[in-house]
Design a protein around this motif. Structure first.
Motif, PDB file in Angstrom:
ATOM      1  N   UNK A  49       6.838  28.065   8.548  1.00 29.53           N
ATOM      2  CA  UNK A  49       6.950  28.333   7.114  1.00 29.53           C
ATOM      3  C   UNK A  49       7.644  27.144   6.482  1.00 29.53           C
ATOM      4  N   UNK A  50       6.843  26.217   5.922  1.00 35.15           N
ATOM      5  CA  UNK A  50       7.451  24.972   5.471  1.00 35.15           C
ATOM      6  C   UNK A  50       6.666  24.327   4.344  1.00 35.15           C
ATOM      7  N   UNK A  51       7.387  23.520   3.606  1.00 31.77           N
ATOM      8  CA  UNK A  51       6.817  22.662   2.574  1.00 31.77           C
ATOM      9  C   UNK A  51       7.181  21.234   2.935  1.00 31.77           C
ATOM     10  N   UNK A  63      -3.286  20.758   2.671  1.00 34.56           N
ATOM     11  CA  UNK A  63      -2.763  19.403   2.462  1.00 34.56           C
ATOM     12  C   UNK A  63      -3.399  18.797   1.214  1.00 34.56           C
ATOM     13  N   UNK A  64      -2.545  18.179   0.387  1.00 34.00           N
ATOM     14  CA  UNK A  64      -2.989  17.567  -0.867  1.00 34.00           C
ATOM     15  C   UNK A  64      -2.536  16.117  -0.856  1.00 34.00           C
ATOM     16  N   UNK A  65      -3.494  15.197  -0.719  1.00 38.96           N
ATOM     17  CA  UNK A  65      -3.201  13.775  -0.536  1.00 38.96           C
ATOM     18  C   UNK A  65      -3.447  12.996  -1.811  1.00 38.96           C
ATOM     19  N   UNK A  66      -2.615  11.960  -2.016  1.00 38.38           N
ATOM     20  CA  UNK A  66      -2.724  11.137  -3.225  1.00 38.38           C
ATOM     21  C   UNK A  66      -2.536   9.661  -2.863  1.00 38.38           C
ATOM     22  N   UNK A  83       0.858  -1.179   0.000  1.00 35.99           N
ATOM     23  CA  UNK A  83       0.000   0.000   0.000  1.00 35.99           C
ATOM     24  C   UNK A  83       0.897   1.233   0.000  1.00 35.99           C
ATOM     25  N   UNK A  84       0.615   2.140  -0.914  1.00 41.73           N
ATOM     26  CA  UNK A  84       1.452   3.327  -1.055  1.00 41.73           C
ATOM     27  C   UNK A  84       0.572   4.566  -1.146  1.00 41.73           C
ATOM     28  N   UNK A  85       0.937   5.599  -0.409  1.00 42.24           N
ATOM     29  CA  UNK A  85       0.226   6.874  -0.485  1.00 42.24           C
ATOM     30  C   UNK A  85       1.204   7.994  -0.130  1.00 42.24           C
ATOM     31  N   UNK A  86       0.813   9.207  -0.464  1.00 41.76           N
ATOM     32  CA  UNK A  86       1.662  10.333  -0.109  1.00 41.76           C
ATOM     33  C   UNK A  86       0.818  11.601  -0.078  1.00 41.76           C
ATOM     34  N   UNK A  87       1.343  12.626   0.582  1.00 40.48           N
ATOM     35  CA  UNK A  87       0.693  13.922   0.554  1.00 40.48           C
ATOM     36  C   UNK A  87       1.745  15.021   0.545  1.00 40.48           C
ATOM     37  N   UNK A  88       1.318  16.185   0.096  1.00 35.11           N
ATOM     38  CA  UNK A  88       2.139  17.396   0.115  1.00 35.11           C
ATOM     39  C   UNK A  88       1.395  18.425   0.960  1.00 35.11           C
ATOM     40  N   UNK A  89       2.113  19.074   1.844  1.00 31.21           N
ATOM     41  CA  UNK A  89       1.489  20.046   2.740  1.00 31.21           C
ATOM     42  C   UNK A  89       2.289  21.345   2.757  1.00 31.21           C
ATOM     43  N   UNK A  90       1.575  22.450   2.648  1.00 35.93           N
ATOM     44  CA  UNK A  90       2.163  23.776   2.744  1.00 35.93           C
ATOM     45  C   UNK A  90       1.611  24.438   3.998  1.00 35.93           C
ATOM     46  N   UNK A  99      -8.966  14.246  -1.073  1.00 36.99           N
ATOM     47  CA  UNK A  99      -7.607  14.603  -1.486  1.00 36.99           C
ATOM     48  C   UNK A  99      -7.149  15.974  -1.012  1.00 36.99           C
ATOM     49  N   UNK A 100      -8.093  16.889  -0.818  1.00 41.53           N
ATOM     50  CA  UNK A 100      -7.703  18.263  -0.508  1.00 41.53           C
ATOM     51  C   UNK A 100      -8.351  18.716   0.793  1.00 41.53           C
ATOM     52  N   UNK A 101      -7.544  19.279   1.685  1.00 43.16           N
ATOM     53  CA  UNK A 101      -8.056  19.825   2.933  1.00 43.16           C
ATOM     54  C   UNK A 101      -7.271  21.075   3.309  1.00 43.16           C
TER      55      UNK A 101
END
Length: 454
Positions: free
Chosen positions: A96-98, A451-454, A71-78, A418-420
């Motif tokens: 202040x982070x990515x 947060x953008x989850x995939x 099982x694989x997932x990932x997210x990007x958060x600003x 996916x988006x919050x």
């Protein structure tokens, strides 16, 4: 040095079985029965075939593919946060982070492997880093024994943002800056063993090398110095004597007539550097603890109680000014949904300093001693709307003895799976500059996250 109070949150895990898994399990059972030499089972299978039931579903079973064990997932958060007033720290930004998170799980018949890692660019500290959030393997060498080995997040206890018997690593810099609550609980390289004996569950966690909290050092937030009589932000000049000794935590839990009981034990160190050695350097004094908790339904809500005794092994008489005294900590709380979609949680916390007369007589700063019975009350309000896509929340701490407070208002909006997006604040106030929350008034900040989850 100022004695710190500990604070906590829960995280609940849910498990579900997909329809594909149900079909796959049903097929496996049927195949096992078909291969059995038991005549009765064979006759039943034949009867099902005669009725046409098996033939009707045969094509669907043949088309079902085996689920992947990976099982694989990932997210990007600003995320971005900013102080609401002047602070002596180097950056005006509190956050202040990515961040990029990768989650990888592998499930085998005999073990499960979990890996979670964060790629992080932190503009407050102007650095890029990779943090291993989790990297562990879980297996069951015996029928009544589960083992998890490696980097993992450990937690137990009943408090909401209040820690008594949970002495695992916390990240206070994340908590004060507005990161997701997930990051309040930090990981440690540990071995956790859980055994089952009838109605009792026994947990034992061993961390070979002591893992302290991520406490404030001045790199992101300032804090009060009794010596300087003001807030300081020493950053890399804040030197702490480290220890490589191990720490142990244990719990015995059971449920009797709907009430969940637990006993706890701990052997290690104070999790923040509350001591000062002869060279004037902060360090982690030795400490052990024991305690108990109870959790039960009451009316339409949940009632909880928790107790813990902290034994400061290097200051048994309470007369060492540079070492924290032993303490008794107690908590009661209640939570329920008062009206539809609105839940309220209340907690009352009491912290008693042991050997109080010896403590006051030996104190270096007599005008800054803590009360013998330090009190703290908390309120959590949570309102959900738009089919739980929009959540308003407020968590408030207030100490009538310290006369200070800490408010954590927040809004969370989930556009889809996916988006919050989240926004909130950390608001500190107090009448004195040296109390636990009062010292952080300059650290008051507001924050935003996407947060953008995939």
């Amino acid at each position: 040095m100022k004695k710190l109070a500990l604070i906590q949150t829960f995280s609940l895990l849910g498990f579900s079985l997909t329809s594909s898994q149900i079909i796959a399990q049903t097929k496996a059972v049927q195949q096992a029965v078909t291969e059995s030499s038991d005549e009765k089972a064979s006759q039943e299978i034949s009867t099902l075939s005669a009725d046409g039931w098996q033939d009707e579903w045969a094509d669907d079973w043949q088309e079902t593919t085996q689920l992947s064990p990976w099982k694989f997932s990932y997210f990007v958060e600003v995320a971005y946060g900013r102080f609401m007033q002047n602070n002596i720290v180097e950056s005006n930004a509190s956050l202040s982070e990515l961040r990029g998170r990768i989650n990888l799980d592998y499930s085998h018949a005999f073990f499960e492997l979990t890996a979670k890692g964060d790629f992080l660019y932190d503009d407050v500290l102007v650095q890029t880093d990779f943090n291993t959030r989790e990297l562990n393997i879980a297996f069951s060498p015996l029928k009544n024994l589960d083992v998890k080995l490696g980097r993992q997040v450990l937690t137990w206890g009943t408090g909401d943002y209040l820690f008594l018997n949970d002495l695992f690593k916390k990240d206070w810099q994340s908590f004060f800056s507005g990161r997701d609550d997930e990051y309040l609980k930090s990981a440690s390289d540990s071995i956790r063993m859980t055994s089952y004996w009838g109605d009792f569950t026994v947990d034992l966690a061993w961390t070979p090398e002591f893992t302290p909290d991520n406490y404030l050092t001045g790199e992101r937030f300032s804090f009060y110095s009794p010596l300087m009589k003001t807030n300081i932000a020493p950053d890399e000049n804040f030197r702490v004597e480290q220890t490589q000794d191990s720490q142990w935590s244990a719990r015995v839990a059971t449920s009797i007539q709907g009430v969940e009981y637990a006993l706890y034990g701990y052997k290690g160190f104070w999790t923040t550097p509350l001591g000062m050695n002869q060279q004037g350097m902060a360090y982690f004094p030795k400490m052990n603890a024991w305690g108990a908790s109870a959790l039960t339904p009451l009316s339409t809500g949940i009632f909880k109680m928790e107790f813990s005794a902290y034994n400061s092994l290097e200051d048994r008489q309470g007369n060492q000014a540079a070492i924290p005294n032993s303490q008794i900590r107690a908590l009661i709380g209640y939570e329920q949904e008062v009206i539809k979609n609105l839940s309220v949680g209340l907690q009352y916390y009491l912290e008693k300093t042991q050997h109080y007369n010896a403590y006051t007589q030996s104190a270096l700063f007599t005008d800054e001693v803590v009360d013998e019975y330090r009190q703290l009350a908390t309120v959590r309000l949570r309102y959900t709307t738009m089919q739980q896509k929009l959540i308003y929340s407020l968590f408030a701490f207030y100490s009538p003895t310290d006369q200070d407070s800490y408010l954590k208002p927040a809004i969370h909006y989930r556009y889809n799976d996916n988006y919050s997006f989240s926004a909130g604040a950390n608001i500190f106030s107090g009448n004195q500059p040296f109390t636990f929350f009062g010292q952080h008034q300059a650290n008051t900040n507001v924050w935003l996250r996407g947060r953008f989850s995939f």
